[in-house]
Write a protein that holds these residues in place. Structure first.
Motif, mmCIF file in Angstrom:
data_model
loop_
_atom_site.group_PDB
_atom_site.id
_atom_site.type_symbol
_atom_site.label_atom_id
_atom_site.label_comp_id
_atom_site.label_asym_id
_atom_site.label_seq_id
_atom_site.Cartn_x
_atom_site.Cartn_y
_atom_site.Cartn_z
ATOM 1 N N ALA A 164 0.856 -1.194 0.000
ATOM 2 C CA ALA A 164 0.000 0.000 0.000
ATOM 3 C C ALA A 164 0.888 1.239 0.000
ATOM 4 O O ALA A 164 2.030 1.210 0.461
ATOM 5 C CB ALA A 164 -0.911 0.004 1.225
ATOM 6 N N ASP A 165 0.360 2.313 -0.530
ATOM 7 C CA ASP A 165 1.078 3.588 -0.563
ATOM 8 C C ASP A 165 0.273 4.597 0.255
ATOM 9 O O ASP A 165 -0.685 5.192 -0.232
ATOM 10 C CB ASP A 165 1.240 4.068 -2.008
ATOM 11 N N VAL A 166 0.650 4.743 1.504
ATOM 12 C CA VAL A 166 -0.080 5.608 2.435
ATOM 13 C C VAL A 166 0.848 6.716 2.914
ATOM 14 O O VAL A 166 1.971 6.455 3.350
ATOM 15 C CB VAL A 166 -0.609 4.806 3.646
ATOM 16 N N SER A 167 0.378 7.949 2.850
ATOM 17 C CA SER A 167 1.142 9.104 3.301
ATOM 18 C C SER A 167 0.554 9.657 4.584
ATOM 19 O O SER A 167 -0.565 9.310 4.978
ATOM 20 C CB SER A 167 1.125 10.200 2.223
ATOM 21 N N ILE A 168 1.309 10.529 5.224
ATOM 22 C CA ILE A 168 0.810 11.185 6.429
ATOM 23 C C ILE A 168 0.515 12.640 6.111
ATOM 24 O O ILE A 168 1.227 13.280 5.328
ATOM 25 C CB ILE A 168 1.823 11.063 7.600
ATOM 26 N N TYR A 169 -0.563 13.150 6.683
ATOM 27 C CA TYR A 169 -0.975 14.538 6.479
ATOM 28 C C TYR A 169 -1.051 15.196 7.839
ATOM 29 O O TYR A 169 -1.874 14.808 8.685
ATOM 30 C CB TYR A 169 -2.332 14.574 5.779
ATOM 31 N N ALA A 170 -0.173 16.160 8.077
ATOM 32 C CA ALA A 170 -0.118 16.860 9.365
ATOM 33 C C ALA A 170 -0.050 18.354 9.089
ATOM 34 O O ALA A 170 0.992 18.989 9.258
ATOM 35 C CB ALA A 170 1.085 16.391 10.179
ATOM 36 N N PRO A 171 -1.165 18.955 8.670
ATOM 37 C CA PRO A 171 -1.135 20.349 8.208
ATOM 38 C C PRO A 171 -0.845 21.384 9.283
ATOM 39 O O PRO A 171 -0.497 22.524 8.967
ATOM 40 C CB PRO A 171 -2.542 20.542 7.633
ATOM 41 N N PHE A 172 -0.979 21.004 10.552
ATOM 42 C CA PHE A 172 -0.767 21.961 11.636
ATOM 43 C C PHE A 172 0.618 21.821 12.281
ATOM 44 O O PHE A 172 0.905 22.470 13.282
ATOM 45 C CB PHE A 172 -1.826 21.782 12.729
ATOM 46 N N LEU A 173 1.450 20.994 11.689
ATOM 47 C CA LEU A 173 2.707 20.585 12.330
ATOM 48 C C LEU A 173 3.579 21.765 12.742
ATOM 49 O O LEU A 173 4.237 21.720 13.789
ATOM 50 C CB LEU A 173 3.481 19.658 11.389
ATOM 51 N N HIS A 174 3.609 22.803 11.950
ATOM 52 C CA HIS A 174 4.486 23.943 12.237
ATOM 53 C C HIS A 174 3.705 25.165 12.718
ATOM 54 O O HIS A 174 4.284 26.249 12.871
ATOM 55 C CB HIS A 174 5.299 24.302 10.987
ATOM 56 N N GLY A 175 2.419 24.998 12.981
ATOM 57 C CA GLY A 175 1.597 26.117 13.420
ATOM 58 C C GLY A 175 1.293 26.057 14.908
ATOM 59 O O GLY A 175 1.704 25.137 15.615
ATOM 60 N N THR A 176 0.565 27.038 15.370
ATOM 61 C CA THR A 176 0.158 27.104 16.772
ATOM 62 C C THR A 176 -1.295 26.669 16.915
ATOM 63 O O THR A 176 -2.023 26.541 15.936
ATOM 64 C CB THR A 176 0.284 28.537 17.311
ATOM 65 N N LYS A 177 -1.702 26.489 18.149
ATOM 66 C CA LYS A 177 -3.111 26.151 18.384
ATOM 67 C C LYS A 177 -4.007 27.331 18.005
ATOM 68 O O LYS A 177 -5.145 27.147 17.557
ATOM 69 C CB LYS A 177 -3.319 25.761 19.845
ATOM 70 N N GLY A 178 -3.492 28.543 18.162
ATOM 71 C CA GLY A 178 -4.233 29.711 17.718
ATOM 72 C C GLY A 178 -4.473 29.674 16.213
ATOM 73 O O GLY A 178 -5.549 30.049 15.730
ATOM 74 N N ASP A 179 -3.473 29.215 15.468
ATOM 75 C CA ASP A 179 -3.629 29.065 14.021
ATOM 76 C C ASP A 179 -4.731 28.056 13.696
ATOM 77 O O ASP A 179 -5.478 28.224 12.731
ATOM 78 C CB ASP A 179 -2.320 28.597 13.384
ATOM 79 N N ILE A 180 -4.808 27.003 14.504
ATOM 80 C CA ILE A 180 -5.835 25.983 14.288
ATOM 81 C C ILE A 180 -7.223 26.574 14.498
ATOM 82 O O ILE A 180 -8.139 26.346 13.704
ATOM 83 C CB ILE A 180 -5.603 24.778 15.227
ATOM 84 N N VAL A 181 -7.383 27.349 15.560
ATOM 85 C CA VAL A 181 -8.678 27.984 15.829
ATOM 86 C C VAL A 181 -9.050 28.936 14.690
ATOM 87 O O VAL A 181 -10.211 28.977 14.247
ATOM 88 C CB VAL A 181 -8.662 28.726 17.178
ATOM 89 N N THR A 182 -8.067 29.680 14.202
ATOM 90 C CA THR A 182 -8.320 30.592 13.080
ATOM 91 C C THR A 182 -8.804 29.822 11.858
ATOM 92 O O THR A 182 -9.797 30.196 11.211
ATOM 93 C CB THR A 182 -7.051 31.385 12.731
ATOM 94 N N ALA A 183 -8.107 28.737 11.527
ATOM 95 C CA ALA A 183 -8.479 27.934 10.358
ATOM 96 C C ALA A 183 -9.841 27.282 10.544
ATOM 97 O O ALA A 183 -10.656 27.228 9.612
ATOM 98 C CB ALA A 183 -7.411 26.868 10.114
ATOM 99 N N GLY A 184 -10.096 26.787 11.746
ATOM 100 C CA GLY A 184 -11.363 26.124 12.008
ATOM 101 C C GLY A 184 -12.547 27.065 12.001
ATOM 102 O O GLY A 184 -13.641 26.721 11.528
ATOM 103 N N THR A 185 -12.337 28.259 12.527
ATOM 104 C CA THR A 185 -13.409 29.250 12.536
ATOM 105 C C THR A 185 -13.833 29.613 11.108
ATOM 106 O O THR A 185 -15.016 29.836 10.835
ATOM 107 C CB THR A 185 -12.962 30.513 13.305
ATOM 108 N N ALA A 186 -12.860 29.640 10.198
ATOM 109 C CA ALA A 186 -13.143 29.989 8.805
ATOM 110 C C ALA A 186 -14.049 28.967 8.127
ATOM 111 O O ALA A 186 -14.726 29.281 7.147
ATOM 112 C CB ALA A 186 -11.833 30.133 8.025
#
Length: 235
Positions: free
Chosen positions: A152-174
Protein backbone atom coordinates in the motif's frame (compact mmCIF):
# COMPACT_ATOMS: atom_id res chain seq x y z
CA UNK A 1 -6.81 12.29 -1.11
CA UNK A 2 -8.76 9.61 0.75
CA UNK A 3 -7.94 9.98 4.40
CA UNK A 4 -8.49 8.27 7.71
CA UNK A 5 -8.46 10.84 10.52
CA UNK A 6 -6.95 10.15 13.92
CA UNK A 7 -9.54 11.97 16.03
CA UNK A 8 -9.54 12.22 19.81
CA UNK A 9 -12.55 14.53 19.98
CA UNK A 10 -10.36 17.45 20.98
CA UNK A 11 -10.14 20.89 19.39
CA UNK A 12 -7.19 20.06 17.12
CA UNK A 13 -8.32 16.76 15.68
CA UNK A 14 -11.94 17.85 15.19
CA UNK A 15 -10.69 20.90 13.28
CA UNK A 16 -8.57 18.55 11.17
CA UNK A 17 -11.58 16.37 10.41
CA UNK A 18 -13.64 19.32 9.19
CA UNK A 19 -10.67 20.63 7.20
CA UNK A 20 -10.19 17.31 5.39
CA UNK A 21 -13.95 17.06 4.79
CA UNK A 22 -13.69 20.32 2.84
CA UNK A 23 -10.53 19.35 0.98
CA UNK A 24 -10.95 15.68 0.19
CA UNK A 25 -12.67 12.42 1.14
CA UNK A 26 -12.74 10.91 4.63
CA UNK A 27 -12.95 7.13 4.82
CA UNK A 28 -13.38 7.14 8.61
CA UNK A 29 -12.44 8.68 11.93
CA UNK A 30 -10.46 6.50 14.30
CA UNK A 31 -10.20 7.08 18.06
CA UNK A 32 -8.32 5.12 20.68
CA UNK A 33 -9.17 3.92 24.15
CA UNK A 34 -5.69 3.60 25.60
CA UNK A 35 -6.79 3.50 29.23
CA UNK A 36 -6.90 7.27 29.64
CA UNK A 37 -8.34 8.56 32.90
CA UNK A 38 -11.64 9.42 31.18
CA UNK A 39 -13.22 8.65 27.83
CA UNK A 40 -15.34 11.77 27.62
CA UNK A 41 -13.48 13.01 24.56
CA UNK A 42 -14.45 9.88 22.62
CA UNK A 43 -18.09 10.97 22.74
CA UNK A 44 -17.10 14.20 21.02
CA UNK A 45 -15.20 12.28 18.34
CA UNK A 46 -18.38 10.27 17.72
CA UNK A 47 -20.35 13.51 17.49
CA UNK A 48 -17.88 14.83 14.93
CA UNK A 49 -18.19 11.67 12.82
CA UNK A 50 -21.97 11.86 12.96
CA UNK A 51 -21.98 15.49 11.87
CA UNK A 52 -19.64 14.71 8.96
CA UNK A 53 -21.59 11.54 8.14
CA UNK A 54 -18.53 9.29 8.18
CA UNK A 55 -17.81 6.02 10.03
CA UNK A 56 -16.23 6.20 13.48
CA UNK A 57 -14.08 3.42 14.89
CA UNK A 58 -12.90 3.23 18.49
CA UNK A 59 -9.90 0.93 18.85
CA UNK A 60 -9.43 -0.53 22.34
CA UNK A 61 -5.73 -0.63 23.19
CA UNK A 62 -6.30 -0.24 26.93
CA UNK A 63 -4.30 -3.41 27.63
CA UNK A 64 -1.35 -1.81 25.84
CA UNK A 65 -1.91 1.48 27.63
CA UNK A 66 -1.83 -0.31 30.98
CA UNK A 67 1.83 -1.12 30.28
CA UNK A 68 2.73 2.49 29.46
CA UNK A 69 2.87 3.55 33.09
CA UNK A 70 4.04 6.76 34.70
CA UNK A 71 1.71 9.25 33.01
CA UNK A 72 -0.92 11.41 34.69
CA UNK A 73 -3.21 10.52 31.78
CA UNK A 74 -3.22 6.80 32.55
CA UNK A 75 -2.12 6.37 36.18
CA UNK A 76 -3.41 7.60 39.53
CA UNK A 77 -1.25 10.69 39.33
CA UNK A 78 -2.63 14.21 39.72
CA UNK A 79 -2.86 16.16 36.47
CA UNK A 80 -0.75 19.29 37.05
CA UNK A 81 -2.12 22.79 36.62
CA UNK A 82 -0.27 25.28 34.47
CA UNK A 83 1.02 25.96 30.99
CA UNK A 84 2.39 23.33 28.59
CA UNK A 85 5.70 25.22 28.54
CA UNK A 86 6.33 24.18 32.13
CA UNK A 87 8.48 21.13 32.94
CA UNK A 88 5.76 19.85 35.27
CA UNK A 89 3.63 19.01 32.21
CA UNK A 90 6.02 16.24 31.18
CA UNK A 91 4.10 13.96 33.57
CA UNK A 92 1.31 13.95 30.94
CA UNK A 93 3.51 12.14 28.41
CA UNK A 94 2.25 8.64 27.50
CA UNK A 95 5.35 6.89 26.12
CA UNK A 96 5.18 6.29 22.35
CA UNK A 97 1.44 6.99 22.24
CA UNK A 98 1.36 8.65 18.83
CA UNK A 99 3.72 6.09 17.32
CA UNK A 100 1.43 3.26 18.43
CA UNK A 101 -1.76 4.97 17.28
CA UNK A 102 -0.30 5.99 13.93
CA UNK A 103 0.94 2.47 13.25
CA UNK A 104 -2.58 1.12 13.77
CA UNK A 105 -4.09 3.94 11.70
CA UNK A 106 -1.72 3.17 8.82
CA UNK A 107 -2.81 -0.46 8.83
CA UNK A 108 -6.45 0.61 8.87
CA UNK A 109 -5.84 3.05 6.01
CA UNK A 110 -4.38 0.28 3.88
CA UNK A 111 -7.37 -1.94 4.68
CA UNK A 112 -9.82 0.85 3.77
CA UNK A 113 -7.99 1.70 0.53
CA UNK A 114 -7.20 5.14 1.93
CA UNK A 115 -4.02 6.84 0.80
CA UNK A 116 -3.55 9.17 3.77
CA UNK A 117 -3.49 9.17 7.55
CA UNK A 118 -4.24 12.62 8.95
CA UNK A 119 -3.10 13.70 12.40
CA UNK A 120 -3.46 17.04 14.18
CA UNK A 121 -0.09 17.43 15.89
CA UNK A 122 0.99 21.09 16.09
CA UNK A 123 3.82 23.35 17.15
CA UNK A 124 2.57 23.79 20.70
CA UNK A 125 3.04 20.05 21.33
CA UNK A 126 6.75 20.03 20.47
CA UNK A 127 8.07 21.07 23.88
CA UNK A 128 6.97 18.03 25.86
CA UNK A 129 5.76 15.44 23.34
CA UNK A 130 8.61 13.92 21.29
CA UNK A 131 6.22 12.03 19.01
CA UNK A 132 4.58 15.27 17.92
CA UNK A 133 7.76 16.87 16.55
CA UNK A 134 8.53 17.39 12.85
CA UNK A 135 11.52 15.04 12.88
CA UNK A 136 9.39 12.24 14.30
CA UNK A 137 6.60 12.74 11.75
CA UNK A 138 9.13 12.77 8.89
CA UNK A 139 10.96 9.65 10.06
CA UNK A 140 7.76 7.80 10.90
CA UNK A 141 6.45 8.40 7.39
CA UNK A 142 9.66 6.97 5.93
CA UNK A 143 9.43 3.91 8.18
CA UNK A 144 5.83 3.24 7.20
CA UNK A 145 6.66 3.57 3.50
CA UNK A 146 9.19 0.76 3.99
CA UNK A 147 6.79 -1.28 6.14
CA UNK A 148 4.11 -1.21 3.41
CA UNK A 149 6.40 -1.38 0.38
CA UNK A 150 4.67 -3.27 -2.39
CA UNK A 151 1.38 -3.51 -0.49
CA UNK A 152 0.00 0.00 0.00
CA UNK A 153 1.08 3.59 -0.56
CA UNK A 154 -0.08 5.61 2.44
CA UNK A 155 1.14 9.10 3.30
CA UNK A 156 0.81 11.18 6.43
CA UNK A 157 -0.97 14.54 6.48
CA UNK A 158 -0.12 16.86 9.37
CA UNK A 159 -1.14 20.35 8.21
CA UNK A 160 -0.77 21.96 11.64
CA UNK A 161 2.71 20.59 12.33
CA UNK A 162 4.49 23.94 12.24
CA UNK A 163 1.60 26.12 13.42
CA UNK A 164 0.16 27.10 16.77
CA UNK A 165 -3.11 26.15 18.38
CA UNK A 166 -4.23 29.71 17.72
CA UNK A 167 -3.63 29.06 14.02
CA UNK A 168 -5.84 25.98 14.29
CA UNK A 169 -8.68 27.98 15.83
CA UNK A 170 -8.32 30.59 13.08
CA UNK A 171 -8.48 27.93 10.36
CA UNK A 172 -11.36 26.12 12.01
CA UNK A 173 -13.41 29.25 12.54
CA UNK A 174 -13.14 29.99 8.80
CA UNK A 175 -14.92 26.70 8.06
CA UNK A 176 -17.39 26.90 10.95
CA UNK A 177 -16.01 24.12 13.15
CA UNK A 178 -18.45 23.74 16.09
CA UNK A 179 -15.91 24.18 18.89
CA UNK A 180 -18.54 23.81 21.56
CA UNK A 181 -18.68 20.16 20.48
CA UNK A 182 -15.06 19.42 21.35
CA UNK A 183 -13.40 18.34 24.59
CA UNK A 184 -9.86 19.14 25.72
CA UNK A 185 -9.66 18.90 29.51
CA UNK A 186 -7.48 16.13 30.91
CA UNK A 187 -9.48 15.97 34.13
CA UNK A 188 -12.82 14.99 32.60
CA UNK A 189 -15.17 16.79 34.97
CA UNK A 190 -18.60 18.25 34.25
CA UNK A 191 -16.85 21.32 32.83
CA UNK A 192 -13.40 22.02 31.44
CA UNK A 193 -11.33 22.66 34.56
CA UNK A 194 -9.60 25.72 33.09
CA UNK A 195 -6.40 24.88 34.96
CA UNK A 196 -4.69 21.89 33.33
CA UNK A 197 -2.21 22.38 30.49
CA UNK A 198 -4.64 21.57 27.73
CA UNK A 199 -7.32 23.89 29.14
CA UNK A 200 -4.82 26.73 29.46
CA UNK A 201 -3.62 26.15 25.91
CA UNK A 202 -7.19 25.96 24.61
CA UNK A 203 -8.24 29.25 26.20
CA UNK A 204 -5.03 30.92 25.04
CA UNK A 205 -5.63 29.71 21.47
CA UNK A 206 -9.04 31.39 21.23
CA UNK A 207 -7.55 34.56 22.73
CA UNK A 208 -4.63 34.56 20.26
CA UNK A 209 -7.01 33.95 17.35
CA UNK A 210 -9.32 36.75 18.44
CA UNK A 211 -12.23 34.32 18.50
CA UNK A 212 -14.88 34.07 21.22
CA UNK A 213 -14.24 30.95 23.29
CA UNK A 214 -17.46 28.93 23.68
CA UNK A 215 -15.95 26.74 26.41
CA UNK A 216 -17.44 26.68 29.89
CA UNK A 217 -14.48 26.61 32.33
CA UNK A 218 -14.78 25.88 36.02
CA UNK A 219 -11.95 28.41 36.53
CA UNK A 220 -12.06 30.99 33.76
CA UNK A 221 -9.25 33.20 35.12
CA UNK A 222 -6.45 30.72 35.74
CA UNK A 223 -5.19 30.57 32.15
CA UNK A 224 -4.52 34.31 32.03
CA UNK A 225 -2.30 34.10 35.12
CA UNK A 226 -0.53 31.03 33.72
CA UNK A 227 0.26 32.82 30.46
CA UNK A 228 1.44 35.90 32.37
CA UNK A 229 3.79 33.78 34.49
CA UNK A 230 5.19 32.13 31.37
CA UNK A 231 5.84 35.50 29.75
CA UNK A 232 7.61 36.75 32.87
CA UNK A 233 9.76 33.60 32.99
CA UNK A 234 10.75 34.05 29.34
CA UNK A 235 11.55 37.77 29.73
Amino acid sequence: MKAIIVCSGGLDSVTLAYKVAVEAEITSLVSFNYGQRHDKELNYAALCAKDLNVPHHVVDISHVGAQLTGSALTDDIDVPDGHYAEDSMKVTVVPNRNAIMLTIAYGMAASQNADTVAIAVHGGDHFIYPDCRPDFIEQFAKMQKMAMDGYADVSIYAPFLHGTKGDIVTAGTAINVPYKNTWSCYKGGDKHCGRCGTCVERAEAFYDAGVTDPTDYADSDFWQNAVKQRAEAEA
